[in-house]
Design an enzyme around this catalytic site. Structure first.
Site, mmCIF file in Angstrom:
data_model
loop_
_atom_site.group_PDB
_atom_site.id
_atom_site.type_symbol
_atom_site.label_atom_id
_atom_site.label_comp_id
_atom_site.label_asym_id
_atom_site.label_seq_id
_atom_site.Cartn_x
_atom_site.Cartn_y
_atom_site.Cartn_z
ATOM 1 N N SER A 1 45.038 33.287 17.030
ATOM 2 C CA SER A 1 46.443 33.065 16.697
ATOM 3 C C SER A 1 47.263 32.340 17.746
ATOM 4 O O SER A 1 48.462 32.139 17.555
ATOM 5 C CB SER A 1 47.114 34.405 16.373
ATOM 6 O OG SER A 1 46.524 34.987 15.238
ATOM 7 N N LYS B 1 57.615 35.672 19.701
ATOM 8 C CA LYS B 1 57.028 36.039 18.410
ATOM 9 C C LYS B 1 57.581 37.365 17.904
ATOM 10 O O LYS B 1 57.724 38.328 18.673
ATOM 11 C CB LYS B 1 55.501 36.119 18.557
ATOM 12 C CG LYS B 1 54.733 36.367 17.270
ATOM 13 C CD LYS B 1 53.227 36.301 17.542
ATOM 14 C CE LYS B 1 52.406 36.534 16.292
ATOM 15 N NZ LYS B 1 50.953 36.401 16.549
ATOM 16 N N SER C 1 48.495 33.429 13.644
ATOM 17 C CA SER C 1 49.734 33.991 13.126
ATOM 18 C C SER C 1 50.971 33.618 13.940
ATOM 19 O O SER C 1 52.106 33.870 13.515
ATOM 20 C CB SER C 1 49.616 35.523 13.084
ATOM 21 O OG SER C 1 49.381 36.047 14.391
#
Length: 441
Positions: A176, A83, A152
């Site tokens: 997330s 990420k 996210s």
């Protein structure tokens, strides 16, 4: 394009194959070809010029360090998505934002150190919502590209669902990891708060921020978790409860469960019926009677810490922030320090009470829908975080198991929540649930 968009790969099988018959050059070629063909349709990865050359160079260096693949580390050659709030040496960190290059730079994250020590190749940075918040990136759901993949950690979940990589790293502040895993039909594991060091990760809400991972199945999570988590205790992973019986499942009924849509509740009840038919005990407990108070605590802590985290960056670059992020920061600037302190104290009381209630009810695992429903249509938002909210607030380990699909093919997930620090047992006991839910009707 002939290749399917949804094609998750087993981490355990891929790791074993790379050690048994290594062909890292061919492996990198296949990896880059699939990314080049599929990623323009789902946008899971941050674009990277020169990706094939970088990966070939890293693969050659890896092979030189481990001339005997049979004795190589467990993730030898495995491609991992990371990420884009997690620092990786050689790759820039933008955190899904428009801030100038280098503003967010920092030393490589501990979790990446551990991945590389285990033999993994970083396939690239995966797309995140801006600063791991609610302003979405361009990623699409591989199952239905017109639907959100969640957030996210959107790119990480989509990359695993699409078979671009068998393992991806995400973070969960509120929802997330668990929510995008459910939306994308993969396993998402969020360990106990603090179990994986967050050094080298751009913060959002330090009291909640937790590194997690995505895999196609629990076997993959069980392979990766001991390599990434601090002080993993293999002997603590009994697959059954302390009395030798299958784990007792607790359903937190009341205002919390009322937040799920009728479609999600119907699917959840069907999942519970299957689990009960397989011999597992299901107990319904009103664990969060004042759920609105919990929501207020989370909002106060989240917004206050978000504003504090971004105080310097926002003062310099406020005009570059997206409206959703800027609004959250400004809300946090208005939170009084005494209200923030009171919310932290209330969280400690709640943590003790929930642990006591679980023990009194004889519950091993809590189960709930992973999200309020399937992935919503559209890409303007990433979905509702509320089903993960109380467990993230309390720092408990949680995971999402694939648990069927809707009539139109959108994945559904079952959320399984363990006790604090009992990550090993959560993964082992959840395997019993995975076996039931994965069996053909």
């Amino acid at each position: 394009m002939d290749e399917p968009l949804v094609s998750p790969r087993s981490l355990a099988r891929e790791a074993a194959a790379l050690r048994a018959a290594p062909d890292l050059a061919g492996h990198v070629d296949r990896l880059c070809t699939r990314i080049e063909r599929v990623d323009p349709l789902i946008h899971a990865f941050v674009p990277e010029p020169g990706r094939p050359a970088r990966l070939h160079a890293e693969a050659r260096a890896l092979a030189a360090r481990h001339p005997d693949p049979a004795a190589a580390p467990p993730l030898y050659g495995v491609a991992v998505g990371v990420k884009d709030i997690v620092h990786v040496d050689g790759l820039p960190t933008h955190a899904g934002s428009a801030l100038p290059p280098g503003v967010l730079a920092g030393p490589q994250a501990v979790v990446v150190d551990r991945l590389r020590a285990a033999g993994a190749l970083v396939a690239g940075k995966t797309v995140t919502a801006e600063f791991a918040g609610s302003a979405p990136g361009p990623t699409r759901n591989p199952h239905h590209p017109g639907h959100t993949p969640g957030g996210s950690s959107s790119g990480s979940a989509a990359a695993v669902a699409a078979g671009l990589v068998p393992l991806a790293i995400g973070t969960q502040t509120i929802g997330s990891v668990v929510r995008p895993a459910a939306y994308c039909g993969v396993v998402g594991f969020r360990p106990t708060f603090g179990r994986i060091p967050v050094d080298g990760v751009v913060p959002h809400t330090p009291s909640y921020d937790t590194l997690g991972l995505f895999t196609a199945d629990l076997a993959g999570a069980a392979l990766a978790a001991p390599l990434l988590c601090d002080h993993w205790r293999a002997g603590a992973a009994e697959p059954v409860g302390p009395a030798g019986a299958a784990p007792v499942l607790g359903v937190p009924v009341g205002r919390y469960l009322d937040r799920a849509t009728p479609e999600a509740v119907k699917a959840f009840e069907e999942q519970l019926t299957r689990l009960a038919a397989a011999g597992l005990t299901v107990r319904r407990i009103d664990l969060l009677p004042d759920f609105e108070s919990v929501l207020r605590q989370v909002h106060t802590i989240n917004r206050f810490e978000l504003a504090r985290t971004h105080a310097d960056w926002f003062a310099r670059f406020a005009g570059l922030y997206r409206p959703e992020t800027a609004a959250g920061i400004r809300q946090g600037q208005a939170v009084a320090p005494e209200d923030y302190a009171a919310a932290l104290r209330a969280r400690e009381h709640l943590r003790d009470r929930v642990a006591e209630e679980r023990e009194r009810a004889g519950v091993d695992l809590l189960v709930a829908p992973s999200a309020t429903g399937p992935a919503p249509s559209g890409l303007a938002a990433t979905g509702d975080v509320v089903m993960s909210l109380p467990w993230s607030h309390l720092g408990l380990p949680a995971l999402s198991l694939p648990a069927g699909t809707t009539a139109d093919g959108l994945p559904l997930g079952l959320q399984v929540v363990g006790a604090a620090g009992a990550d090993e047992r959560l993964l082992a006991q959840a395997a019993l649930l995975e076996a039931v839910l994965g069996a053909r009707e």
